[in-house]
Design a protein around this motif. Structure first.
Motif, PDB file in Angstrom:
ATOM      1  N   PRO A   1     121.114  52.868  29.419  1.00 22.73           N
ATOM      2  CA  PRO A   1     120.673  54.084  30.017  1.00 22.73           C
ATOM      3  C   PRO A   1     120.103  53.055  30.682  1.00 22.73           C
ATOM      4  O   PRO A   1     119.529  52.226  30.989  1.00 22.73           O
ATOM      5  CB  PRO A   1     120.054  53.867  28.077  1.00 22.73           C
ATOM      6  CG  PRO A   1     119.486  52.961  28.095  1.00 22.73           C
ATOM      7  CD  PRO A   1     121.066  52.345  27.650  1.00 22.73           C
ATOM      8  N   ARG A   2     119.452  54.313  31.461  1.00 21.22           N
ATOM      9  CA  ARG A   2     118.526  54.282  32.924  1.00 21.22           C
ATOM     10  C   ARG A   2     117.237  54.690  33.261  1.00 21.22           C
ATOM     11  O   ARG A   2     116.729  54.442  33.916  1.00 21.22           O
ATOM     12  CB  ARG A   2     119.707  54.947  34.259  1.00 21.22           C
ATOM     13  CG  ARG A   2     121.734  54.353  34.607  1.00 21.22           C
ATOM     14  CD  ARG A   2     120.731  52.795  34.870  1.00 21.22           C
ATOM     15  NE  ARG A   2     121.790  51.716  35.804  1.00 21.22           N
ATOM     16  CZ  ARG A   2     123.300  51.451  34.215  1.00 21.22           C
ATOM     17  NH1 ARG A   2     122.651  50.784  33.616  1.00 21.22           N
ATOM     18  NH2 ARG A   2     123.926  51.158  35.684  1.00 21.22           N
ATOM     19  N   GLN A   3     117.296  56.322  32.243  1.00 18.92           N
ATOM     20  CA  GLN A   3     116.051  56.509  32.066  1.00 18.92           C
ATOM     21  C   GLN A   3     115.703  56.715  30.428  1.00 18.92           C
ATOM     22  O   GLN A   3     116.015  56.407  29.559  1.00 18.92           O
ATOM     23  CB  GLN A   3     116.402  58.315  32.957  1.00 18.92           C
ATOM     24  CG  GLN A   3     116.755  58.326  33.853  1.00 18.92           C
ATOM     25  CD  GLN A   3     115.854  57.833  35.335  1.00 18.92           C
ATOM     26  OE1 GLN A   3     114.820  57.908  34.556  1.00 18.92           O
ATOM     27  NE2 GLN A   3     116.454  56.924  36.104  1.00 18.92           N
ATOM     28  N   PRO A   4     114.372  57.192  30.685  1.00 16.89           N
ATOM     29  CA  PRO A   4     113.735  56.487  28.709  1.00 16.89           C
ATOM     30  C   PRO A   4     114.663  57.999  28.106  1.00 16.89           C
ATOM     31  O   PRO A   4     114.648  57.387  27.188  1.00 16.89           O
ATOM     32  CB  PRO A   4     112.034  57.143  29.344  1.00 16.89           C
ATOM     33  CG  PRO A   4     112.080  56.570  30.891  1.00 16.89           C
ATOM     34  CD  PRO A   4     113.128  56.888  31.344  1.00 16.89           C
ATOM     35  N   GLU A   5     114.467  59.168  28.186  1.00 13.34           N
ATOM     36  CA  GLU A   5     115.276  59.525  27.742  1.00 13.34           C
ATOM     37  C   GLU A   5     116.255  59.526  27.503  1.00 13.34           C
ATOM     38  O   GLU A   5     117.305  59.714  26.096  1.00 13.34           O
ATOM     39  CB  GLU A   5     114.888  61.139  28.068  1.00 13.34           C
ATOM     40  CG  GLU A   5     115.837  61.070  29.768  1.00 13.34           C
ATOM     41  CD  GLU A   5     115.449  61.427  30.649  1.00 13.34           C
ATOM     42  OE1 GLU A   5     115.188  61.458  32.175  1.00 13.34           O
ATOM     43  OE2 GLU A   5     114.470  60.340  30.779  1.00 13.34           O
TER      44      GLU A   5
ATOM     45  N   GLU B   1     109.072  48.281  38.439  1.00 13.12           N
ATOM     46  CA  GLU B   1     108.551  50.122  38.259  1.00 13.12           C
ATOM     47  C   GLU B   1     109.965  50.728  37.558  1.00 13.12           C
ATOM     48  O   GLU B   1     109.325  52.025  37.074  1.00 13.12           O
ATOM     49  CB  GLU B   1     108.339  50.650  39.274  1.00 13.12           C
ATOM     50  CG  GLU B   1     108.979  50.914  41.135  1.00 13.12           C
ATOM     51  CD  GLU B   1     109.569  49.473  42.079  1.00 13.12           C
ATOM     52  OE1 GLU B   1     109.734  49.376  42.646  1.00 13.12           O
ATOM     53  OE2 GLU B   1     108.648  48.702  41.040  1.00 13.12           O
ATOM     54  N   ARG B   2     110.974  50.483  37.726  1.00 16.75           N
ATOM     55  CA  ARG B   2     112.169  51.396  37.006  1.00 16.75           C
ATOM     56  C   ARG B   2     112.925  50.500  36.166  1.00 16.75           C
ATOM     57  O   ARG B   2     113.234  51.721  34.916  1.00 16.75           O
ATOM     58  CB  ARG B   2     113.467  51.247  37.893  1.00 16.75           C
ATOM     59  CG  ARG B   2     113.511  51.314  39.182  1.00 16.75           C
ATOM     60  CD  ARG B   2     115.028  51.248  39.910  1.00 16.75           C
ATOM     61  NE  ARG B   2     115.969  52.314  39.535  1.00 16.75           N
ATOM     62  CZ  ARG B   2     117.047  51.939  38.730  1.00 16.75           C
ATOM     63  NH1 ARG B   2     117.097  50.148  39.204  1.00 16.75           N
ATOM     64  NH2 ARG B   2     117.775  52.409  38.722  1.00 16.75           N
ATOM     65  N   ALA B   3     112.604  49.150  35.300  1.00 17.68           N
ATOM     66  CA  ALA B   3     112.921  48.337  34.047  1.00 17.68           C
ATOM     67  C   ALA B   3     111.114  48.619  33.684  1.00 17.68           C
ATOM     68  O   ALA B   3     111.629  49.143  32.084  1.00 17.68           O
ATOM     69  CB  ALA B   3     113.309  47.412  34.766  1.00 17.68           C
ATOM     70  N   PHE B   4     110.040  48.834  33.830  1.00 19.41           N
ATOM     71  CA  PHE B   4     109.471  48.696  32.338  1.00 19.41           C
ATOM     72  C   PHE B   4     109.336  50.428  31.788  1.00 19.41           C
ATOM     73  O   PHE B   4     108.837  49.865  31.084  1.00 19.41           O
ATOM     74  CB  PHE B   4     108.155  49.020  33.218  1.00 19.41           C
ATOM     75  CG  PHE B   4     107.915  46.700  33.435  1.00 19.41           C
ATOM     76  CD1 PHE B   4     109.107  46.501  33.347  1.00 19.41           C
ATOM     77  CD2 PHE B   4     106.360  46.726  33.267  1.00 19.41           C
ATOM     78  CE1 PHE B   4     108.401  45.495  34.335  1.00 19.41           C
ATOM     79  CE2 PHE B   4     106.290  45.351  33.913  1.00 19.41           C
ATOM     80  CZ  PHE B   4     107.483  44.401  34.131  1.00 19.41           C
ATOM     81  N   PRO B   5     109.341  51.438  32.439  1.00 18.17           N
ATOM     82  CA  PRO B   5     109.208  52.219  31.581  1.00 18.17           C
ATOM     83  C   PRO B   5     110.719  52.335  30.889  1.00 18.17           C
ATOM     84  O   PRO B   5     110.812  52.902  29.556  1.00 18.17           O
ATOM     85  CB  PRO B   5     109.624  54.017  32.587  1.00 18.17           C
ATOM     86  CG  PRO B   5     109.223  53.319  33.939  1.00 18.17           C
ATOM     87  CD  PRO B   5     108.973  51.669  33.720  1.00 18.17           C
ATOM     88  N   VAL B   6     112.225  52.256  30.703  1.00 13.95           N
ATOM     89  CA  VAL B   6     112.886  52.367  30.628  1.00 13.95           C
ATOM     90  C   VAL B   6     112.539  51.012  29.275  1.00 13.95           C
ATOM     91  O   VAL B   6     113.240  51.787  28.263  1.00 13.95           O
ATOM     92  CB  VAL B   6     114.583  51.563  30.589  1.00 13.95           C
ATOM     93  CG1 VAL B   6     115.202  51.504  30.229  1.00 13.95           C
ATOM     94  CG2 VAL B   6     114.418  53.020  32.075  1.00 13.95           C
ATOM     95  N   TYR B   7     113.015  49.697  29.361  1.00 15.64           N
ATOM     96  CA  TYR B   7     112.342  48.730  28.449  1.00 15.64           C
ATOM     97  C   TYR B   7     111.101  49.293  26.979  1.00 15.64           C
ATOM     98  O   TYR B   7     111.918  49.333  26.315  1.00 15.64           O
ATOM     99  CB  TYR B   7     111.443  47.649  28.926  1.00 15.64           C
ATOM    100  CG  TYR B   7     113.020  47.292  29.986  1.00 15.64           C
ATOM    101  CD1 TYR B   7     114.370  47.721  30.239  1.00 15.64           C
ATOM    102  CD2 TYR B   7     112.418  45.765  31.184  1.00 15.64           C
ATOM    103  CE1 TYR B   7     114.949  46.575  31.094  1.00 15.64           C
ATOM    104  CE2 TYR B   7     112.965  45.039  31.435  1.00 15.64           C
ATOM    105  CZ  TYR B   7     114.999  45.838  31.661  1.00 15.64           C
ATOM    106  OH  TYR B   7     115.540  45.263  32.029  1.00 15.64           O
TER     107      TYR B   7
END
Length: 319
Positions: A284-288, A33-39
């Motif tokens: 980076p830790r977040q998509p933005e 849940e943390r990785a997929f949006p960033v990847y």
């Protein structure tokens, strides 16, 4: 599997990595849940290369980061498209006979059979360089890895590895992954970590053309501080505080304002604008934050801008 072909500092990234000279670090992502949006944000922005390691996530779930990365690649159907830098044989298991078993375990966790580039995660000065080189050459010849290199190795041992490979007709190291950034790492972040941010390393990289894959390439979040003065007393102080580094943070902020970008982006542009081949590891830790780094990955600074950011001599170049 694509081999790691060293790029020039202003040209293409290694074959198979996409057009951006960056690798996305996976060490912070042991949960889907943390990785997929960033990847996903990285992939959508054109990123294709990922930095993995057998040790990532070991303290809170051995193998979780590699499994999460593998799960993402499989769920998106891109297992054959990702470009992977794998690492292993970390202290206290930095031994030639631990290289292949750990690599096999990494492959099992990620659900893959090869990596474009493999690096020893640490050095062991008690082991002759030739023993490591011979093992790694064998992995290349068997097609398990496209090429190999070393992470957190001192310059004399890397040079010795190159010389040994040439003398014995073996595959030569294709890259080194030491810390390198606009701000100096004044104390090792982790035991056994080494910076390539000195004159001897820079001269050797420029002369020999080996690709540097620097970690903490954007100063590990220092450029995102609300006030550069926080570097002296905050959690980054032990490894990063110096008056020179505070000055670099201020100058990066000034140049970023002039260019209409972020200070962290300027830091990445500085790392990528060196007179030797660089493919930066980013975290980076977040998509933005991903999008900010990808925007900076195509930016290059002039030699004058790089020198001013680092040393502060003269006035800020206005181009």
């Amino acid at each position: 599997m694509s081999a790691a072909l060293p790029p020039s500092s202003s040209a293409a990234a290694p074959e198979g990595t996409g057009q951006l000279p960056v690798l996305l670090g996976t060490s912070a992502f042991g949960q889907n849940e943390r990785a997929f949006p960033v990847y996903d944000a990285y992939w959508e922005g054109g990123g294709r290369a990922f930095d993995t390691a057998w040790l990532y996530g070991h303290a809170y779930g051995p193998g979780c980061c590699e499994r999460t990365f593998g799960a993402w690649a499989k769920s998106r159907g891109v297992e054959d498209e990702v470009w992977v830098l794998a690492k292993g044989a970390h202290t206290p298991e930095c031994l030639p006979d631990r290289v292949e078993p750990q690599l096999a375990e990494s492959f099992e966790r990620m659900g893959r059979e090869s990596a474009a580039l493999y690096m020893l995660h640490r050095d062991n000065a008690e082991v002759p360089v030739g023993e490591f080189v011979s093992v790694l050459d064998g992995l290349v010849k068997r097609g398990l890895i496209g090429s190999y290199g070393m992470s957190n190795w001192p310059l004399d041992r890397v040079r010795e590895a190159v010389a040994y490979a040439r003398a014995h007709g073996l595959a030569e190291p294709a890259g080194v992954s030491n810390q390198f950034s606009l701000i100096d790492m004044v104390q090792p972040i982790y035991p056994g970590t080494i910076s390539a941010n000195d004159a001897a390393w820079r001269a050797w990289l420029a002369e020999g053309g080996m690709c540097l894959y620097p970690w903490a390439s954007q100063g590990r979040g220092a450029h995102a501080l609300a006030d550069p003065a926080e570097l002296q007393s905050g959690p980054l102080a032990e490894s990063w505080y110096s008056e020179a580094n505070v000055g670099r943070l201020h100058r990066a902020r000034r140049l970023a304002e002039h260019k209409g970008t972020s200070s962290t982006g300027i830091a990445l542009a500085w790392t990528l604008s060196q007179p030797f081949p660089v493919v930066a590891l980013i975290g980076p830790r977040q998509p933005e934050e991903v999008r900010d780094s990808l925007a900076a990955a195509s930016r290059r600074l002039t030699a004058q801008e790089c020198d001013w950011l680092e040393h502060g001599t003269g006035e800020m170049p206005v181009l």
